[in-house]
Motif scaffolding. Structure first.
Motif, PDB file in Angstrom:
ATOM      1  N   GLY A 131       0.808  -1.213   0.000  1.00  0.00           N
ATOM      2  CA  GLY A 131       0.000   0.000   0.000  1.00  0.00           C
ATOM      3  C   GLY A 131       0.840   1.261   0.000  1.00  0.00           C
ATOM      4  O   GLY A 131       2.070   1.218   0.023  1.00  0.00           O
ATOM      5  N   PHE A 132       0.134   2.396  -0.004  1.00  0.00           N
ATOM      6  CA  PHE A 132       0.828   3.683   0.030  1.00  0.00           C
ATOM      7  C   PHE A 132       1.626   3.783   1.333  1.00  0.00           C
ATOM      8  O   PHE A 132       1.150   3.409   2.389  1.00  0.00           O
ATOM      9  N   GLY A 133       2.845   4.279   1.225  1.00  0.00           N
ATOM     10  CA  GLY A 133       3.699   4.427   2.400  1.00  0.00           C
ATOM     11  C   GLY A 133       4.636   3.263   2.620  1.00  0.00           C
ATOM     12  O   GLY A 133       5.608   3.383   3.371  1.00  0.00           O
ATOM     13  N   VAL A 134       4.368   2.143   1.963  1.00  0.00           N
ATOM     14  CA  VAL A 134       5.227   0.961   2.134  1.00  0.00           C
ATOM     15  C   VAL A 134       6.382   0.988   1.126  1.00  0.00           C
ATOM     16  O   VAL A 134       7.458   0.450   1.373  1.00  0.00           O
ATOM     17  N   MET A 135       6.143   1.650  -0.013  1.00  0.00           N
ATOM     18  CA  MET A 135       7.105   1.621  -1.108  1.00  0.00           C
ATOM     19  C   MET A 135       8.538   1.992  -0.713  1.00  0.00           C
ATOM     20  O   MET A 135       9.482   1.302  -1.138  1.00  0.00           O
ATOM     21  N   PRO A 136       8.775   3.038   0.083  1.00  0.00           N
ATOM     22  CA  PRO A 136      10.167   3.383   0.383  1.00  0.00           C
ATOM     23  C   PRO A 136      10.956   2.230   1.009  1.00  0.00           C
ATOM     24  O   PRO A 136      12.087   1.954   0.591  1.00  0.00           O
ATOM     25  N   ASP A 137      10.359   1.552   1.977  1.00  0.00           N
ATOM     26  CA  ASP A 137      11.067   0.438   2.612  1.00  0.00           C
ATOM     27  C   ASP A 137      11.276  -0.722   1.641  1.00  0.00           C
ATOM     28  O   ASP A 137      12.319  -1.373   1.634  1.00  0.00           O
ATOM     29  N   GLY A 181       0.196   1.438  -3.351  1.00  0.00           N
ATOM     30  CA  GLY A 181       1.451   2.113  -3.705  1.00  0.00           C
ATOM     31  C   GLY A 181       1.820   1.960  -5.167  1.00  0.00           C
ATOM     32  O   GLY A 181       2.932   2.324  -5.576  1.00  0.00           O
TER      33      GLY A 181
END
Lengths: 256, 271
Positions: free
Chosen positions: A48-54, A83
């Motif tokens: 989901g949104f916010g998970v992509m960076p990690d 995401g």
């Protein structure tokens, strides 16, 4: 926070990216998988949104965004697709998802022309083919839980990436990433499967589709990964589980 | 990143990559929101402009209405320019962030590798020399080496240690595994190792190799399974000191190995 390699040989790698720690991810913890075959990568259910960076940071340990050839989505839920817009911006990947959802996915907000990169998986399933001819099988698992739902079977590693089937609502980082003792694990999955899996018939049809493919692991999108004896124990358990509409009662109640 | 990389570098890499990725993700989201708002603005503004144009076109329209209609048309053009400029900026910033992510990721990997190699070579040169110089001087060479390697492994947990000498009858190579890899793991790893040793010693690729394998049983095997994951660090034996032409080194697993050019990973250097 660490990557967990599930399978590796000289040409092929399956890795659970960024095994998150408890409370690190708001909402329910989710698993993102990378399959790297020679120099080509496939991302499964990137989150989901916010998970992509990690996930991106973890993925860069193995390959560049340019190497990602496909993103395969088991179904349409926000913890899987939320995401996607960012992944479409940083990769040139095609996105494979059930034909039922290709017209809904743009509602998550996609970059211009991204719709052209969506590939509709027919109900009967499909095969993703790597450059050297090796394949991934996209197996129908409809109504488990989504109406248009697919699992990814990797014949090389013999891992079944099972989306929400087998998923556990686990929150503690202290728990093992693998299920070795299925009876002890049942309490983590029983409620979820009784409510979210649509019917016993859907399970039976999926079992017939899966057939006798050899399984080294069952890797769900949430919670621990099944291996060894836990695989057969899980399959035996799900075979007998009343779930979904089988348990639905008048007044919105469900059989316990 | 592998287990030999300093933890502060791992944290730095993670933090920077996550921050840049988060910026990218926020920008994607902001761009989508802007596009949605701009679309609504265009639609509503278009409706207003058309209504005003219709009013201004009437014979009895006064000057104010005509002026408003003209200004409304100008505003429409301006709005389109603003959106065009913003989206161009978004693309530029996205490309810059992608380039930054790629460059930083590659730099951090190279830096990590350099630190590992420097650390190994700097801190353990004396240990390696003890191995080499003892070869023809210590009667119980193997027990002596195993003791040295136990000490070495406590500081640098290698997966494979090797020492090879080019002797009259061919190449003699001693391989030391901490623990016991499987036969399949050995057969995957050793042919590649032998090829590299022969190449480094300028020996023909089909030269005779006397391979002696030793297991260091005071630790279990933790090595990564395939040759593609291995990085080898080699040191030429200082033949002015030992009278031997040889090479020694360590192998250790790294998840980067499969995606990086091997030639960038071997770092030969003379003791």
């Amino acid at each position: 926070m660490r990557n967990l390699e599930l399978y590796r040989d000289s040409n092929h790698l399956c890795v659970l990216l960024h095994e998150t720690e408890g409370n690190e991810e708001e909402g329910i913890h989710s698993n993102q998988y990378l399959i790297l075959h020679r120099e080509e990568g496939v991302l499964l259910d990137p989150g989901g949104f916010g998970v992509m960076p990690d996930v991106l940071e973890a993925m860069l340990d193995y390959c560049t965004p340019e190497q990602i050839k496909a993103i395969i989505l088991s179904h349409q839920d926000p913890d899987i697709v939320g995401g996607l817009a960012s992944w479409l911006e940083i990769t040139q990947a095609q996105v494979w998802i059930s034909r039922l959802w290709t017209r809904f996915i743009p509602h998550y907000g996609l970059p211009p022309k991204a719709v052209e990169r969506l590939i509709a998986i027919p109900d009967e399933g499909a095969r993703f083919t790597w450059n050297d001819g090796t394949e991934l099988e996209l197996l129908p698992a409809h109504f488990l839980h989504s109406e248009g739902n697919f699992h990814v079977y990797d014949p090389t590693s013999q891992i079944l990436f099972s989306g929400d089937l087998g998923a556990a609502e686990m929150s503690s980082a202290a728990l093992s990433p693998f299920v070795d003792d299925f009876p002890a694990h049942v309490c983590q999955i029983a409620g979820f499967h009784r409510r979210y899996m649509v019917s016993h018939r859907a399970v039976a049809v999926w079992r017939a589709t899966l057939g006798d493919r050899p399984l080294s692991m069952i890797a769900p999108q949430h919670g621990a990964i099944y291996r060894g004896r836990a695989i057969t124990d899980f399959l035996a358990w799900i075979d007998e589980l009343p779930c979904g509409v089988d348990c639905l009662q008048p007044g919105g109640r469900f059989l316990p | 990143m592998n287990r030999f990389v300093p933890s502060n570098l791992v944290v730095l890499r993670r933090d920077v990559l996550c921050a840049a990725s988060a910026l990218l993700e926020e920008q994607v989201r902001a761009s989508q929101a802007f596009s949605a708002i701009a679309k609504t603005l265009h639609r509503v503004h278009g409706e207003l402009a058309n209504s005003l144009a219709e009013l201004a076109g009437r014979a009895d329209a006064d000057l104010t209405v005509r002026q408003l209609a003209r200004r409304c048309q100008t505003l429409r053009t301006t709005l389109a320019l603003v959106e065009q400029h913003y989206q161009a900026d978004v693309v530029r910033q996205r490309d810059a962030l992608r380039a930054l992510l790629a460059a930083f990721n590659e730099s951090s990997k190279v830096l990590a590798q350099t630190l590992v190699e420097k650390d190994l070579l700097d801190r353990h040169r004396m240990v390696l020399e003890r191995v080499v110089l003892s070869y023809e001087r210590v009667i119980n060479w193997l027990p002596f080496i195993e003791e040295v390697l136990k000490e070495f492994h406590a500081i640098f947990p290698f997966d494979l240690f090797f020492v090879a000498f080019a002797e009259k009858h061919g190449l003699t190579a001693h391989l030391f595994y901490p623990g016991r890899p499987t036969a399949a793991q050995r057969s995957d790893l050793e042919p590649q190792l032998v090829r590299e040793l022969l190449a480094r010693l300028n020996q023909p690729f089909d030269a005779a190799v006397d391979l002696a394998v030793h297991y260091l049983d005071w630790t279990p095997w933790f090595g990564i399974a395939t040759a593609q994951c291995y990085q080898l660090l080699t040191e030429k034996v200082p033949d002015h000191r030992s009278g031997l032409a040889g090479i020694l080194g360590v192998g250790f697993g790294s998840p980067h190995a499969r995606v990086r050019d091997r030639s960038q990973r071997t770092a030969p250097a003379c003791v």
